[in-house]
Write an enzyme that holds these catalytic residues in place. Structure first.
Site, PDB file in Angstrom:
ATOM      1  N   GLU A 156     -14.871 -13.863 -30.495  1.00 52.42           N
ATOM      2  CA  GLU A 156     -15.729 -14.866 -31.466  1.00 52.42           C
ATOM      3  C   GLU A 156     -16.293 -14.147 -32.636  1.00 52.42           C
ATOM      4  O   GLU A 156     -17.530 -13.885 -32.876  1.00 52.42           O
ATOM      5  CB  GLU A 156     -17.042 -15.442 -30.419  1.00 52.42           C
ATOM      6  CG  GLU A 156     -16.405 -16.427 -29.496  1.00 52.42           C
ATOM      7  CD  GLU A 156     -17.567 -16.689 -28.524  1.00 52.42           C
ATOM      8  OE1 GLU A 156     -18.722 -16.685 -28.842  1.00 52.42           O
ATOM      9  OE2 GLU A 156     -17.172 -17.692 -27.758  1.00 52.42           O
ATOM     10  N   GLU A 164      -9.552 -19.940 -21.875  1.00 51.18           N
ATOM     11  CA  GLU A 164     -10.725 -20.353 -21.203  1.00 51.18           C
ATOM     12  C   GLU A 164     -10.567 -22.046 -21.212  1.00 51.18           C
ATOM     13  O   GLU A 164     -11.589 -22.845 -21.364  1.00 51.18           O
ATOM     14  CB  GLU A 164     -12.026 -19.847 -21.919  1.00 51.18           C
ATOM     15  CG  GLU A 164     -11.982 -18.444 -22.200  1.00 51.18           C
ATOM     16  CD  GLU A 164     -13.388 -17.999 -23.167  1.00 51.18           C
ATOM     17  OE1 GLU A 164     -14.072 -18.882 -23.173  1.00 51.18           O
ATOM     18  OE2 GLU A 164     -13.212 -16.856 -23.522  1.00 51.18           O
TER      19      GLU A 164
END
Ligand code: XIL
Length: 360
Positions: free
Chosen positions: A166, A272
């Protein structure tokens, strides 16, 4: 009885069950779940060109219901949070390897691969490092030492790592303004990739992020970075799409993003995966209609992934085993949600059938 004999007997038994079962993959129940026959209708048996993994944590690895299911269905483990920096290095200079070791050792013993998650993530930076009083150069050395220590410890055991998680902001097509960017400069991710590579010449190194299948400014920034890194021969092997999506997420946007990723030549990890079925909080129980919609959405994602060239294939990792364990419940203030492949009683949902259908 030796291992070979045992294996032979097991194979005869499995073949008999398969034949008697009429080669059925799964049988629907009234409660939106399906019966999984272990011979063919498991995720790992069905996928031959990529792995299917799952995120989990240590207390669960001591519970037989989890381990049986994990070992039946999956071939890769990601630590849901126990291999992040604030768990491994909660205090300056004092490493705590116990949880990470447990996960890695369990996986190795069971023949499962381990995907390391994540070396650098702004959300899991320990307080001592966020509040670091030393110079920028000293800060950078702390980060270098950490990456070197972790990657070295699990060399040849953890065969892939999310190096940075991220690193790109949701708005403005910019780097996320993390403590790492502030202290180490705009090229901090490159430094991290290089240190990870120095510690292990063989493991696959990933950049991992969320939402860029639909957030176009974020997507552009991520692909600009990757292009730049590739031009400079920075040691990156793969791109992780977290894919915390919902049943309404646009198929064509997901397809475009994946096609763009294929064009980079990198490995692609759906890292994920979960599919929210109640993003608008408009249902209080899991309806048959939503259950079927979830089956279709899982099928859509998996068939999209399955269609990419072999050279880009890596794996699909589910972010949790069963619905009631999902991080989304807490993240969205305990609303009703059913995002995963198994229900709270460990039964396979129609979503599981959808996943298998995506591979056909
Ligand atoms: C989440 C875990 O699921 C939670 O248990 C933990 O408390 C916080 O982190 N993106 C990521 C993951 O990259 O590491 C996050 O995992 C979920 C969002």
């Amino acid at each position: 009885m030796n291992n070979i004999k045992l294996k032979l007997i097991l194979q005869i038994f499995l073949f008999a069950t398969w034949t008697l079962g009429g080669c059925e993959k799964s049988v629907s129940n009234d409660d939106n779940t399906v019966v999984v026959t272990p011979t063919i209708a498991t995720l790992k048996n069905k996928t031959t060109t990529f792995f299917v993994g799952v995120a989990t944590s240590t207390p669960k690895l001591a519970i037989i219901n989890y381990t049986q299911l994990i070992e039946r269905e999956f071939e890769s483990i990601t630590a849901e949070y126990q291999m992040k920096m604030d768990v491994i290095l909660p205090t300056k200079g004092i490493y705590n390897w116990s949880k990470a070791d447990e996960i890695v050792n369990y996986s190795i013993t069971k023949g499962l691969r381990v995907h390391g998650h994540a070396l650098i993530w702004h959300e899991s930076t320990p307080v001592w490092l966020v509040d670091y009083k030393g110079t920028d150069a000293e800060f950078e050395l702390e980060v270098k030492n950490y990456i070197t220590a972790v990657v070295t410890r699990y060399k040849d055991k953890v065969t892939s790592w999310d190096v940075v998680n991220e690193g790109v902001a949701d708005a403005g097509g910019a780097l996320r303004n993390t403590i790492f960017k502030q202290r180490m400069g705009d090229d901090y991710m490159v430094k991290c990739f290089k240190w990870a590579r120095e510690a292990d010449p063989n493991c696959k190194l990933f950049y991992n992020d969320y939402g860029f299948e639909t957030n176009i400014s974020k997507q552009n920034k991520i692909f600009d970075l990757i292009l730049d890194w590739k031009n400079r021969n920075i040691p990156i092997n793969g791109l992780g799409f977290q894919m915390h999506i919902n049943y309404l997420t646009s198929k064509s946007q997901m397809q475009d993003a994946i096609t763009k990723a294929v064009g980079t030549g990198l490995l692609i990890h759906i890292s994920e995966l979960d599919i929210r079925m109640n993003p608008n909080n408009d249902i209080s129980s899991f309806t048959t209609e939503r259950s079927t919609a979830q089956q279709l959405k899982y099928k859509e994602v998996v068939s999209m992934y399955n269609a990419i060239p072999l050279a880009n294939k890596f794996g699909i990792t589910l972010w949790g085993v069963k619905d009631d364990d999902s991080w989304l419940l807490k993240f969205h203030n305990n609303y009703n949600e059913w995002p995963l492949l198994f229900d709270s009683t460990f039964k396979a949902k129609k979503a599981h059938t959808g996943f298998l259908e995506g591979i056909n």
